[in-house]
Design a protein around this motif. Sequence first.
Motif, PDB file in Angstrom:
ATOM      1  N   LEU A 132      69.001  70.641  29.950  1.00 54.44           N
ATOM      2  CA  LEU A 132      70.254  70.768  30.836  1.00 54.44           C
ATOM      3  C   LEU A 132      71.541  70.046  30.087  1.00 54.44           C
ATOM      4  O   LEU A 132      72.536  70.630  29.887  1.00 54.44           O
ATOM      5  CB  LEU A 132      70.264  70.372  32.226  1.00 54.44           C
ATOM      6  CG  LEU A 132      71.651  70.401  33.023  1.00 54.44           C
ATOM      7  CD1 LEU A 132      72.111  72.192  33.121  1.00 54.44           C
ATOM      8  CD2 LEU A 132      71.735  69.766  34.269  1.00 54.44           C
ATOM      9  N   GLN A 179      64.445  73.131  37.409  1.00 56.78           N
ATOM     10  CA  GLN A 179      65.816  73.779  36.805  1.00 56.78           C
ATOM     11  C   GLN A 179      66.858  72.592  37.095  1.00 56.78           C
ATOM     12  O   GLN A 179      68.044  73.150  36.734  1.00 56.78           O
ATOM     13  CB  GLN A 179      65.893  75.049  37.470  1.00 56.78           C
ATOM     14  CG  GLN A 179      66.352  75.204  39.036  1.00 56.78           C
ATOM     15  CD  GLN A 179      67.527  76.047  39.118  1.00 56.78           C
ATOM     16  OE1 GLN A 179      68.401  76.188  38.435  1.00 56.78           O
ATOM     17  NE2 GLN A 179      67.660  75.886  40.453  1.00 56.78           N
ATOM     18  N   GLY A 180      66.492  71.515  37.729  1.00 59.66           N
ATOM     19  CA  GLY A 180      67.723  70.722  37.765  1.00 59.66           C
ATOM     20  C   GLY A 180      68.046  69.921  36.531  1.00 59.66           C
ATOM     21  O   GLY A 180      69.123  69.283  36.146  1.00 59.66           O
ATOM     22  N   VAL A 232      66.452  71.472  33.335  1.00 58.10           N
ATOM     23  CA  VAL A 232      66.100  72.442  32.306  1.00 58.10           C
ATOM     24  C   VAL A 232      66.933  73.732  32.248  1.00 58.10           C
ATOM     25  O   VAL A 232      67.162  73.831  33.558  1.00 58.10           O
ATOM     26  CB  VAL A 232      64.623  72.558  31.919  1.00 58.10           C
ATOM     27  CG1 VAL A 232      64.187  71.125  31.811  1.00 58.10           C
ATOM     28  CG2 VAL A 232      63.992  73.321  33.219  1.00 58.10           C
ATOM     29  N   VAL A 233      67.042  74.324  31.306  1.00 61.89           N
ATOM     30  CA  VAL A 233      67.543  75.703  31.661  1.00 61.89           C
ATOM     31  C   VAL A 233      66.803  76.785  30.783  1.00 61.89           C
ATOM     32  O   VAL A 233      66.342  76.582  29.913  1.00 61.89           O
ATOM     33  CB  VAL A 233      69.227  75.855  30.935  1.00 61.89           C
ATOM     34  CG1 VAL A 233      69.829  77.153  31.076  1.00 61.89           C
ATOM     35  CG2 VAL A 233      70.009  74.700  31.386  1.00 61.89           C
TER      36      VAL A 233
END
Lengths: 556, 98
Positions: free
Chosen positions: B15, B56-57, B59-60
Amino acid sequence: MYVYNDFDEGFVRERVAQFRAQVERRIDGSLTEDEFKPFRLMNGLYLQLHAYMLRVAVPYGTLNSAQMTQLAHLADTYDKGYGHFTTRQNIQYNWPELRDVPDMLSDLADVGMHAIQTSGNTIRNVTADHFAGAAKDEVEDPRPIAELLRQWSTDHPEFQGLPRKFKIAVTGCEADRAVIRAHDIGIQVVRNKAGEIGYKVIVGGGLGRTPMIGKVLNDFVSKADLLPYCEAIVSVYNLLGRRDNKYKARIKITLHENGIEKIQDLVNARFEQIQPVFAGVDPQCLAEIEHAFAPPLFKTASTDGYEAARLANPAFRSWTDTNLADHRADDYAIVSISIKKQGATPGDATSEQMRVMADLAAKYGHDELRISHEQNVILPHVHKSDLHAIYTALRDVDLATANIGLISDIIACPGMDYCALATARSIPVAQEIATRFDELKLEHEIGALKIKISGCINACGHHHVGHIGILGLDRAGVENYQITLGGDGTETTTIGERAGPGFGADEIVPAIERLVLGYLDLRMCKEETFLHAYRRLGAAPFKDILYPEKAQKNAA
Amino acid sequence: MSRTFTPKVITANALLEGDAIWFTEDDTWTRNIAEAELITDEAHGDLRLLEAKADQGIVVGVYLAEAKPTDKGPAPTHFREAFRTRGPSNYAHGKQEV
């Protein structure tokens, strides 16, 4: 050139503040990626293969020296010391970290720049002839209307969710240096029989997977009507354009499926509806914009020193022969600075190079710079007596390559070295072709030749309109390159014709070498360019050169 | 007829930095594909993908990418994934830089 007024300044600052809060909320987990992505795209922030990429708009390709210096500052402070100039006159930073992006946008706002609408299904950065305001053959500087279009399209409430992205290009000349026939809307400044200035409006051009040449929608739109007329076009497209299939969503497909007459009728009907109540153009606002683009006060000085330097220094002479264009003012020239030294990455400039170009613009160039869609930098207003000093300063930072319009002046998209959409690399192919023909010492002998390379079907590298186009594809997990021939991106726009089966990564440069050496044998004289020879002879002899085995078989 | 499942790794971009990262057996993310978990079973892959997406906090863009086993650990099979382990070819930037 145009300087932000209080409204522009306030708007851009507010956007930066909003985006700063959005980034904070993404990092602290309040926003999911699905929620955050539309916000970052609205502000030009993409996620690529190795990192984020920030695409900064250079409106109609015009910069002053303070802006160019700030671009260098961004490269040093938040990136790896360089930036990449693109075919849409933007600059891209390939390595920013998410946390830094609001600061980058804030630094840009300090010099009247932004990254708004450089992504998404909106009206994108309006591009222009990079010689605008300087070209000898110009009817009128197209940048005031480009700025007007920028103001009209920025955050336009009706056009934030178009069926697909929408690109507008403008030029002030018959000679097309802005590829206006390959844009959603192309605008050419013209003069009618009564001597009034107006605009020829072309719609439905585009490259990508379905390349199409734009059609004339209206031969003459008056100055007062241009904005409501454009509003009518985009408004018709907004309703009629397809949203069921991304690949059929651009206005070129809308036009193709409905026909020019129907689009004309709809646009005219919509125009008649909105024109009487259109509140978008304040004549005083336009007058202020036009004033901002008034030509600089050109100086008079002797050019004896220039002529003497040309005689004394063959390298300088070669550079002036290749990199200068005719200026409207006496004893002035337009300087194209090649940022394509053979073997370098097309379009990349280091922060040091940016600063040198900015300083030269400030000292000798009436404080103006341009970015061309061919990924070079232009000093539009230079007195000939200053050319030698400019050349010398450029040479010290590897910017004095005399190759504008020649085989090594290649357009190449970032390709799979950076881009998440790419199917193959573009940059190494460009580097190898340029290096090879430099080794052969044939570049000037070959003459005018435009090679354009895209790393996927979306055609950011404009391969369809390259005299020689190269399209990189993924064929069963291996890079493969298709060649197109005879493309042309000027006022005689032509989509290149596919030559035949693709070539592997190790075959493409030898294939181009074969093709170009073969052209030298085929041409009638040195003045017959590759494109002219192709038009005279047709594709067949060039295909025979590219595929000698097949040619032999056919002959047997 | 069912397709044969080919080995895969789970990958994404970080992220904050945006660079390529891979999901490991112990539910962490690594910058070295050789340390990633090589998934050889389709049902296990689906499950692990769900678990990876829960991050997802940080990584994307989580997805499964083709990979092959080597003596040093999983390695990419497609050139695109190979570039992601190194960086661009025009400068020694990205992972190849260190």
